[in-house]
Scaffold this motif. Structure first.
Motif, PDB file in Angstrom:
ATOM      1  N   GLY A  11       0.800   4.233  -2.718  1.00 35.86           N
ATOM      2  CA  GLY A  11       1.136   5.742  -2.480  1.00 35.86           C
ATOM      3  C   GLY A  11       2.035   6.633  -3.139  1.00 35.86           C
ATOM      4  O   GLY A  11       1.662   7.883  -3.512  1.00 35.86           O
ATOM      5  N   LYS A  12       2.976   6.122  -3.444  1.00 34.45           N
ATOM      6  CA  LYS A  12       4.055   6.854  -4.209  1.00 34.45           C
ATOM      7  C   LYS A  12       4.039   6.589  -5.600  1.00 34.45           C
ATOM      8  O   LYS A  12       4.847   7.449  -6.565  1.00 34.45           O
ATOM      9  CB  LYS A  12       5.191   6.528  -3.765  1.00 34.45           C
ATOM     10  CG  LYS A  12       5.894   6.559  -2.266  1.00 34.45           C
ATOM     11  CD  LYS A  12       7.110   5.700  -1.958  1.00 34.45           C
ATOM     12  CE  LYS A  12       7.139   5.662  -0.317  1.00 34.45           C
ATOM     13  NZ  LYS A  12       8.284   5.044   0.012  1.00 34.45           N
ATOM     14  N   ASN A  13       3.004   6.180  -6.419  1.00 33.63           N
ATOM     15  CA  ASN A  13       3.119   5.803  -7.870  1.00 33.63           C
ATOM     16  C   ASN A  13       1.530   6.396  -8.300  1.00 33.63           C
ATOM     17  O   ASN A  13       0.616   5.834  -7.980  1.00 33.63           O
ATOM     18  CB  ASN A  13       2.821   4.455  -7.928  1.00 33.63           C
ATOM     19  CG  ASN A  13       2.804   4.170  -9.614  1.00 33.63           C
ATOM     20  OD1 ASN A  13       2.924   4.965 -10.513  1.00 33.63           O
ATOM     21  ND2 ASN A  13       2.930   2.732  -9.752  1.00 33.63           N
ATOM     22  N   PRO A  14       1.588   7.494  -8.981  1.00 30.91           N
ATOM     23  CA  PRO A  14       0.521   8.150  -9.533  1.00 30.91           C
ATOM     24  C   PRO A  14      -0.277   7.335 -10.623  1.00 30.91           C
ATOM     25  O   PRO A  14      -1.465   7.528 -10.934  1.00 30.91           O
ATOM     26  CB  PRO A  14       0.802   9.539 -10.132  1.00 30.91           C
ATOM     27  CG  PRO A  14       2.376   9.305 -10.401  1.00 30.91           C
ATOM     28  CD  PRO A  14       2.984   8.572  -9.406  1.00 30.91           C
ATOM     29  N   SER A  19       0.719  -1.291   0.103  1.00 28.69           N
ATOM     30  CA  SER A  19      -0.022  -0.060  -0.049  1.00 28.69           C
ATOM     31  C   SER A  19       0.840   1.389   0.141  1.00 28.69           C
ATOM     32  O   SER A  19       0.497   2.194  -0.665  1.00 28.69           O
ATOM     33  CB  SER A  19      -1.060   0.220   1.041  1.00 28.69           C
ATOM     34  OG  SER A  19      -1.864  -1.128   1.239  1.00 28.69           O
ATOM     35  N   ASP A  20       1.991   1.079   0.854  1.00 29.78           N
ATOM     36  CA  ASP A  20       2.932   2.243   0.677  1.00 29.78           C
ATOM     37  C   ASP A  20       3.543   2.750  -0.677  1.00 29.78           C
ATOM     38  O   ASP A  20       3.658   3.871  -1.202  1.00 29.78           O
ATOM     39  CB  ASP A  20       4.010   2.113   1.626  1.00 29.78           C
ATOM     40  CG  ASP A  20       3.472   2.020   3.098  1.00 29.78           C
ATOM     41  OD1 ASP A  20       2.276   2.700   3.429  1.00 29.78           O
ATOM     42  OD2 ASP A  20       4.190   1.365   3.947  1.00 29.78           O
ATOM     43  N   SER A  21       3.736   1.434  -1.277  1.00 27.15           N
ATOM     44  CA  SER A  21       4.431   1.848  -2.565  1.00 27.15           C
ATOM     45  C   SER A  21       3.308   2.422  -3.650  1.00 27.15           C
ATOM     46  O   SER A  21       3.791   3.190  -4.478  1.00 27.15           O
ATOM     47  CB  SER A  21       5.139   0.552  -3.186  1.00 27.15           C
ATOM     48  OG  SER A  21       3.838  -0.388  -3.445  1.00 27.15           O
TER      49      SER A  21
END
Length: 381
Positions: free
Chosen positions: A375-378, A371-373
């Motif tokens: 959030g960094k990928n639009p 989930s964190d990754s």
């Protein structure tokens, strides 16, 4: 045709092998996506968890469909009578598969358009159907090939199909469908365990373990069933260099006939052994939380299971349950000598490109998805 460096028999055998490789390629590569889709509503419980699974397969699922397209194209160009019978006789079944597959790109694109739980849940079940239905029906199709398709040819080689969709849903065919579904679910579980973490991976590990064990049992049961059913055996002399003529042979039904190849060529037993051993390794990998080992084992299991079906049928491509003599074989349902050779040249050039590009894509997309990754990928789903 003396200028062609490979004789007709050799080219026919090469294309039989290539068709098998393409079908195995789809089962292994496309099975990753189908398996994850079939597990989506169960392995992932929250919206965040389901987004993780969508992004595990989202960047690569379209490329994996190349194997399905190549397989269909190979049937069309290398074995035209097989294409004519199967794609027309199994028309409704193929429409169901295509409709299910269409739900996948639509689900990927539309699921995230509205932030509404019911909207997203509906698309999640659509993606489940897109994985579950093709995996099941493709196995049912293989089961019906072993039973024989209801068709015959008249004196002018016109094809007459005498069955319907619901006649395909026999007990043995459904057993084959469950074997197919089980091996695909195990493949999907291995992918999830290898590329995710936390509760999602743990649930997938549990489902994959049970599906792997169930597939082993069902595959063994299918072998016992095949040993007790009638198989098609060619009793006339085969000329592997002759022009196509499906009616130019005699065929008899023999109890356990589909296992005769294994008696004549004992090395073929390696295929079912690989199927069982691969699934056992997959279960071990899932139990020990080793995703790469599980994926290698489940892929080997798929190779073994699909190869077992192909070797059992050889040289048949599609037996006929209506008129056994009309069954299509490698020797009487292929394209011309020149056509097979030209296609082989194209395959030798393009297939390595596809394999290298696929390997490069998976290398770029490797790693754990969380989930964190996302959030960094639009561009994430």
């Amino acid at each position: 045709m003396s200028t062609i460096p490979l004789d007709y028999e050799t080219l026919r055998l090469i294309w039989w092998l290539l068709l098998g490789i393409l079908l195995i390629g789809f089962a292994v590569m496309g099975g990753r996506d189908l398996g994850v889709g079939a597990l989506l509503p169960f392995a992932a419980r929250t919206d965040a968890e389901r987004r993780v699974l969508l992004n595990v397969i989202g960047p690569t699922w379209e490329g994996n469909q190349v194997w399905l397209i190549l397989g269909g194209g190979a049937i069309f160009a290398a074995f035209p009578p097989l294409y004519a019978v199967s794609f027309s006789g199994f028309y409704l079944a193929m429409i169901v598969i295509l409709l299910a597959l269409i739900l996948r790109p639509v689900g990927f694109k539309f699921r995230g358009k509205i932030e509404d739980r019911r909207w997203r849940t509906a698309w999640d079940w659509g993606l489940f159907i897109g994985g579950f239905v093709p995996a099941l029906i493709m196995g049912v199709a293989v089961g019906n090939v072993l039973l024989g398709a209801p068709f015959y040819l008249d004196d002018t080689m016109r094809i007459f199909y005498t069955g319907n969709f619901f006649q395909l849903l026999t007990p043995f065919a459904l057993l084959a469908g469950l074997v197919s579904l089980g091996m695909i679910v195990t493949q999907g579980a291995a992918v999830i365990v290898g590329r995710t973490e936390g509760p999602t991976a743990e649930r997938a590990r549990l489902y994959g373990t049970w599906s792997g064990l169930a597939t082993m049992a069902l595959f063994a049961l299918g072998g016992v069933w095949v040993a007790s059913m009638d198989g098609h055996v060619i009793t006339s002399v085969i000329d592997p260099h002759a022009p196509i003529n499906p009616l130019g042979k005699t065929v008899e039904l023999a109890r356990g006939g589909w296992l005769s190849n294994f008696g004549a060529y004992p090395w073929m037993i390696a295929a079912p052994a690989l199927g069982l051993a691969g699934l056992a390794i997959a279960v071990l990998g899932l139990r020990t939380r080793r995703g790469l080992l599980a994926l290698a084992g489940s892929s080997a299991g798929i190779i073994g299971i699909v190869s077992t079906a192909g070797l059992s049928l050889f040289p048949f491509l599609l037996p006929s349950s209506t008129v056994p003599q009309a069954g299509l074989t490698l020797w009487d349902a292929s394209s011309s000598h020149l056509t097979l050779f030209v296609m082989l040249l194209m395959t030798v050039f393009f297939l390595p490109i596809i394999v290298l590009y696929t390997g490069w894509v998976f290398r770029v997309m490797r790693g754990t998805v969380s989930s964190d990754s996302l959030g960094k990928n639009p561009n994430a789903y």
